[in-house]
Design an enzyme around this catalytic site. Structure first.
Site, mmCIF file in Angstrom:
data_model
loop_
_atom_site.group_PDB
_atom_site.id
_atom_site.type_symbol
_atom_site.label_atom_id
_atom_site.label_comp_id
_atom_site.label_asym_id
_atom_site.label_seq_id
_atom_site.Cartn_x
_atom_site.Cartn_y
_atom_site.Cartn_z
ATOM 1 N N LYS A 181 50.852 117.501 -19.178
ATOM 2 C CA LYS A 181 52.169 116.998 -18.781
ATOM 3 C C LYS A 181 53.310 117.787 -19.426
ATOM 4 O O LYS A 181 54.354 118.001 -18.799
ATOM 5 C CB LYS A 181 52.306 115.513 -19.125
ATOM 6 C CG LYS A 181 52.308 115.176 -20.602
ATOM 7 C CD LYS A 181 52.392 113.684 -20.829
ATOM 8 C CE LYS A 181 52.322 113.321 -22.297
ATOM 9 N NZ LYS A 181 53.422 113.855 -23.094
ATOM 10 N N THR A 182 53.124 118.236 -20.684
ATOM 11 C CA THR A 182 54.190 118.993 -21.352
ATOM 12 C C THR A 182 54.455 120.297 -20.618
ATOM 13 O O THR A 182 55.603 120.720 -20.466
ATOM 14 C CB THR A 182 53.824 119.254 -22.824
ATOM 15 O OG1 THR A 182 53.532 118.009 -23.464
ATOM 16 C CG2 THR A 182 54.974 119.929 -23.555
ATOM 17 N N ASP A 218 59.876 112.030 -20.791
ATOM 18 C CA ASP A 218 58.466 112.091 -21.174
ATOM 19 C C ASP A 218 58.026 110.720 -21.704
ATOM 20 O O ASP A 218 58.854 109.936 -22.170
ATOM 21 C CB ASP A 218 58.283 113.156 -22.259
ATOM 22 C CG ASP A 218 56.827 113.477 -22.525
ATOM 23 O OD1 ASP A 218 55.972 113.111 -21.693
ATOM 24 O OD2 ASP A 218 56.543 114.107 -23.564
ATOM 25 N N GLU A 219 56.729 110.440 -21.642
ATOM 26 C CA GLU A 219 56.158 109.175 -22.140
ATOM 27 C C GLU A 219 56.922 107.968 -21.564
ATOM 28 O O GLU A 219 57.266 107.023 -22.282
ATOM 29 C CB GLU A 219 56.185 109.123 -23.680
ATOM 30 C CG GLU A 219 55.458 110.262 -24.360
ATOM 31 C CD GLU A 219 53.949 110.178 -24.254
ATOM 32 O OE1 GLU A 219 53.438 109.263 -23.574
ATOM 33 O OE2 GLU A 219 53.268 111.044 -24.843
ATOM 34 N N GLN A 273 48.035 104.520 -20.974
ATOM 35 C CA GLN A 273 48.303 104.799 -22.382
ATOM 36 C C GLN A 273 49.527 104.032 -22.894
ATOM 37 O O GLN A 273 50.160 104.440 -23.865
ATOM 38 C CB GLN A 273 48.497 106.302 -22.601
ATOM 39 C CG GLN A 273 47.245 107.110 -22.302
ATOM 40 C CD GLN A 273 47.398 108.569 -22.673
ATOM 41 O OE1 GLN A 273 47.377 108.953 -23.834
ATOM 42 N NE2 GLN A 273 47.566 109.404 -21.655
ATOM 43 N N ARG A 324 40.897 111.060 -27.171
ATOM 44 C CA ARG A 324 41.343 112.051 -28.174
ATOM 45 C C ARG A 324 40.264 113.103 -28.403
ATOM 46 O O ARG A 324 40.536 114.185 -28.911
ATOM 47 C CB ARG A 324 41.641 111.378 -29.528
ATOM 48 C CG ARG A 324 42.767 110.373 -29.588
ATOM 49 C CD ARG A 324 44.016 110.812 -28.903
ATOM 50 N NE ARG A 324 44.048 110.339 -27.517
ATOM 51 C CZ ARG A 324 44.851 110.804 -26.589
ATOM 52 N NH1 ARG A 324 45.695 111.767 -26.855
ATOM 53 N NH2 ARG A 324 44.834 110.307 -25.365
#
Length: 670
Positions: A28-29, A214-215, A245, A603
């Site tokens: 996504k970044t 973002d997020e 998330q 993770r």
């Protein structure tokens, strides 16, 4: 960087508001940074007309650096990449006159707010810190929901809420008088300003022509409202998020904001990023099957073109001490066997309290580690105090330890006394402790100061002699009682509850010493060996630079792990009432706990081991544990239950033994 088709679609979609559903590890970044570049190079935007907003300064800094590298310094000039709160602060500074705030306003931090609330409650030092924090949290929730004091008073459901609402009113009045704002005001004030002033809202529309968030699943009510007000009805924005998330409801995050987008912006486009670049196939499959038990507004399924990978190991241990020791032993063995780095390993857990036993095991095995997201055990003031006593007992020449504890608790050894003692010690080229006992000191120091330092010297000398003769831990307990350290904690802590918590840390450290002495029983001086090992860990902890990448095992809560990745992950305590947490079960909020478990599983890049203890210490006693429901929800074909395998091995051994005996009988009879 080469983008996949869905990433490319997300970058090029600019004609309507866009929601990018970005699964864990889906890049996504890269999408956000490449989209900023696309807006500037292909869509006619200037960098100073674009704002990208995220939740941490670290993420904002990394994103800005990536874009600057891609665009160059000139083309990226004026680009806003910041946290929500920094963006709000920028608006307040620009519009301070319209807000009636003087330009040099102050920003209150948590401690400032707590001190003000203590004063407003009229309880002063008698106020229970936890009660004051509860009131401040309630005020924070009201601000996040855009409720002003008068609205909070009108909507109060009971007397407790009414008291909090009235304190909110007094709190805001005081902030105004001080020309100050608090952290939540950095969103509340700009949001209400843009909502109530058309001219200022239009000005900011023209300034920020495109917004990226973002997020997005972590936004609260006021942050979502600010996004809407900044982007207008046309919705010139891209928000990136993952409902799977969303793990911050306890601090106001509203996953329903994803759903509200469709209602508020009917022409919203949705692009799903489902290719995962992080984890092997087996880990992704298990994560997908687990999270499928939650209801979804948008369905998505992560996939990877990486190899399928090893089974997820479920390791059963007797109790939580065994859990910590098992994990550390495994890490050491795997590091040696496969030449891994310590930094390849992460140990994740639901609550901060779970790190203590792991820290002890790591110290005992001399494994370097870093605790992220919360205060390390060794960073606590009470631990530093007691360690200083231990250091001085082992090494009387440790001047740093002497200075820390000479007047802790207070024993009339002030700055002037220490200065005179230090001057004499420097002149004689000896340690501060040695200088105490020299007759020549009397020429430099007299009266109460001299008596106080010599009394301190006698206390430490007697304790040191007793340790050599008898039970070191018993001597240390007597020393803590004699100097009144327990009472000192009550005098210096914000509340009795805080004092007891700090004292529990001290007793925990003393239990570390006791176990260390047992482990080093064959050494010449087990006490000194144990203390030196622990002090080495404390020194490493103290010297650790947050900006520097060190070769250390990473310890953190599941909440703190979001956004990070590690080759090899150990997830502790996958048990009912721990994950999912007891309070979440009672409140029927298991869905968020499942998302938390999902974050933990995703993770891991290469291997994942999940620990399940049969018993766990709770409230001072051992309690039987039950494996988490989340383990049952994961695909069993991909889990390797160690306990089952061991049982099968035992059966196989017995069958093999029977077969051998039978063959032996036949051979003898023939």
């Amino acid at each position: 960087m080469r983008l996949n088709p869905q990433q490319t679609l997300a970058v090029k979609q600019t004609s309507s508001p866009l929601l990018v559903l970005a699964g864990a590890g889906s890049g996504k970044t890269a999408v956000i940074t490449q989209k900023i570049v696309h807006l500037v190079t292909n869509c006619g935007y200037q960098a100073n007309q674009i704002a990208a907003v995220t939740f941490t300064n670290k993420a904002a800094k990394e994103m800005k650096a990536r874009v600057t590298k891609l665009l160059g310094d000139g083309a990226s000039k004026g680009l806003i990449v910041s946290t929500f709160h920094n963006l709000g602060l920028n608006i307040i500074r620009r519009e301070h006159q319209a807000l009636g705030i003087r330009q040099n306003f102050t920003i209150f931090d948590d401690q400032d707010s707590l001190a003000l609330m203590r004063e407003l409650s009229k309880l002063g030092v008698d106020a229970d810190k936890s009660e004051l924090i509860a009131i401040l949290n309630r005020i924070s929730a009201w601000k996040n929901d855009l409720l002003l004091p008068e609205q909070a008073i009108a909507q109060a459901k009971d007397n407790d809420e009414l008291i909090s609402a009235k304190l909110y009113e007094a709190y805001q009045r005081s902030l105004k008088a001080y020309n100050a704002v608090d952290f939540d005001d950095l969103i509340l004030i700009p949001t209400l300003l843009l909502r109530n002033h058309d001219d200022i809202r239009i000005k900011w529309h023209n300034k920020i022509r495109y917004l990226l968030v973002d997020e997005y699943q972590d936004t609260n009510t006021s942050q979502y409202e600010l996004v809407k007000l900044l982007t207008g009805k046309l919705g010139s924005f891209t928000v990136v998020g993952d409902d799977d998330q969303s793990i911050y409801s306890w601090r106001g995050a509203q996953p329903k904001n994803l759903e509200l987008l469709q209602h508020d912006f009917p022409n919203l486009k949705v692009v799903k990023l489902e290719q995962n670049y992080r984890s092997c196939g087996r880990i992704l499959k298990s994560a997908n099957v687990l999270i499928a038990n939650n209801p979804h507004l948008f369905d998505k399924s992560l996939w990877s073109d990486k190899e399928y990978g090893e089974p997820i190991r479920i390791l059963s241990v007797k109790e939580d001490n065994h859990e910590a020791e098992r994990v550390v032993s495994e890490i050491l063995a795997r590091k040696i066997r496969s030449n891994f780095k310590f930094s390849d390993f992460a140990i994740l857990y639901r609550g901060n309290h779970q790190s203590r036993l792991v820290e002890r095991a790591l110290v005992n095995k001399q494994v370097p580690y870093k605790v992220s997201g919360n205060t390390s055990f060794f960073a606590r003031a009470e631990i530093k105090d007691v360690l200083a006593y231990l250091r001085l007992l082992v090494n009387p020449d440790d001047d740093n330890a002497f200075i820390r504890i000479s007047n802790t608790p207070r024993r009339e050894i002030g700055a002037t006394t220490l200065e005179k003692l230090g001057t004499y010690a420097n002149h004689r080229h000896i340690s501060l402790f040695e200088a105490i006992f020299e007759v020549g000191l009397e020429e430099h120091l007299s009266g109460k100061g001299l008596r106080a330092v010599r009394k301190f010297g006698e206390i430490m000398t007697r304790a040191s002699d007793n340790i050599k003769r008898g039970d070191p831990v018993a001597v240390l307990n007597e020393l803590m009682a004699y100097i009144g350290y327990h009472g000192y904690l009550f005098e210096t802590s914000s509340s009795p509850k805080a004092a007891e918590f700090r004292w529990a840390n001290v007793t925990e450290l003393l239990s570390w010493i006791e176990r260390g002495i047992e482990d080093n029983a064959n050494e010449d001086d087990p006490f000194a060996k144990t203390v030196n090992k622990i002090c080495l860990r404390e020194m490493l902890d103290r010297n650790n630079d947050d900006e520097e990448e060190n070769n250390e095992v990473q310890l953190m809560t599941l909440h703190a792990s979001k956004g990070l990745e590690f080759p090899h992950v150990y997830l502790l305590g996958m048990e009912e009432e721990l994950l999912p947490h007891k309070s979440s079960i009672e409140e029927d909020n298991v869905e968020e706990e499942r998302r938390l478990a999902y974050v933990g599983v995703t993770r891991a890049k290469e291997t994942l081991a999940i620990m399940v203890a049969k018993q766990r210490a709770r409230y001072g006693e051992m309690v039987n544990s039950v494996p988490s429901r989340f383990l049952e929800e994961m695909p069993q074909d991909d889990l390797d239950w160690e306990e089952d395998r061991l049982q099968v091995s035992d059966d196989e051994k017995r069958e093999s033994g029977k077969s051998k005996m039978e063959n032996l009988r036949k051979m003898l009879s023939s």
